[in-house]
Write an enzyme that holds these catalytic residues in place. Structure first.
Site, PDB file in Angstrom:
ATOM      1  CE  LYS A  47      -5.992   2.107   5.621  1.00 16.84           C
ATOM      2  NZ  LYS A  47      -4.817   1.256   5.908  1.00 16.84           N
ATOM      3  NE  ARG A  66      -0.095   8.639   5.818  1.00 23.08           N
ATOM      4  CZ  ARG A  66      -0.028   8.167   7.065  1.00 23.08           C
ATOM      5  NH1 ARG A  66       1.077   8.366   7.764  1.00 23.08           N
ATOM      6  NH2 ARG A  66      -1.028   7.500   7.585  1.00 23.08           N
ATOM      7  CD  GLU A 109      -2.427   1.427   2.706  1.00 26.17           C
ATOM      8  OE1 GLU A 109      -2.728   2.581   3.090  1.00 26.17           O
ATOM      9  OE2 GLU A 109      -2.655   0.388   3.378  1.00 26.17           O
ATOM     10  CB  THR A 127      -3.114   8.520   2.498  1.00 23.04           C
ATOM     11  OG1 THR A 127      -2.348   7.659   3.338  1.00 23.04           O
ATOM     12  CG2 THR A 127      -3.480   9.773   3.309  1.00 23.04           C
TER      13      THR A 127
END
Length: 214
Positions: free
Chosen positions: A128, A44, A40, A68
């Site tokens: 998640k 960011r 993953e 994200t």
């Protein structure tokens, strides 16, 4: 088998922040060498899209996803780069609807039942649970998940998951795979410590198999 079913066969997904796209292929090779061809790549950093694109194009055996993902534009970027799934720390109905329209498997972040029901309404197969330990740990997730067990929805706890508490998470049948930030740390990537990442991946996978009795 869906992409989230595939992730569940590994039991752990390395969650990775990477600052330099030049490290994309060495990172992928390190994970592959450790028997864990899953990542993953979080949005960011500025390099995230290019990292996903390099891995998807040149290491097709890798199951690479985007983390994200906060906006529709990022979902578009992730899919265009070759991400096979996406995750978010929170839940946004507009982003979920957009991901469904473009065919990007999406796991939003949840901390409670109300958010979980939003995810179910949008047809999510996995969510998640974030931040996993500050949100109450395995005990909290066990209690949140129980009333929804019949729906088949799976969970990806991330945030404070460690090799030490991994057995507590994987004891929950609804947990498909944890998010493992310890496997490929940002400083190890920056330093080119590929052997360390390979060993972390190998150890994590062995730990999952030992816990599951596989």
């Amino acid at each position: 088998m869906s992409i989230f079913d595939t992730l569940s066969t590994y039991g752990v997904v390395p969650v990775i922040a990477i600052d330099d796209a030049a490290a994309a292929l060495p990172l992928a090779d390190a994970l592959i060498a450790g028997g864990l061809p899953v990542a993953e790549i979080t949005f960011r950093t500025e390099a995230a899209r290019d990292v996903i694109a390099k891995i998807a194009a040149e290491r097709p055996e890798m199951i690479v996803g985007a983390g994200t993902v906060l906006t529709e534009a990022q979902a578009d970027d992730a899919l265009a780069a070759g991400a096979r799934f996406a995750l978010s720390p929170g839940i946004d109905a507009a982003v979920l609807a957009h991901a469904a329209r473009i065919g990007l498997p999406f796991a939003p972040g949840i901390m409670g039942p109300s958010e979980l029901q939003i995810a179910l309404r949008h047809g999510c197969e996995m969510v998640k649970f974030f931040p996993a330990m500050p949100a109450g740990g395995p005990s909290m997730l066990k209690n949140i998940a129980a009333p929804y067990a019949h729906t088949g929805i799976g969970f990806n706890p991330t945030g404070g998951v460690t090799p030490e508490n991994l057995p507590d998470w994987l004891a929950l049948p609804q947990v498909r795979a944890v998010g493992g930030t310890w496997i490929a740390r940002r400083d190890d990537i920056a330093a080119g410590n590929w052997d360390v990442i390979t060993e972390n991946a190998r150890a994590a996978l062995a730990r999952v198999r030992d816990i599951r009795g596989a």
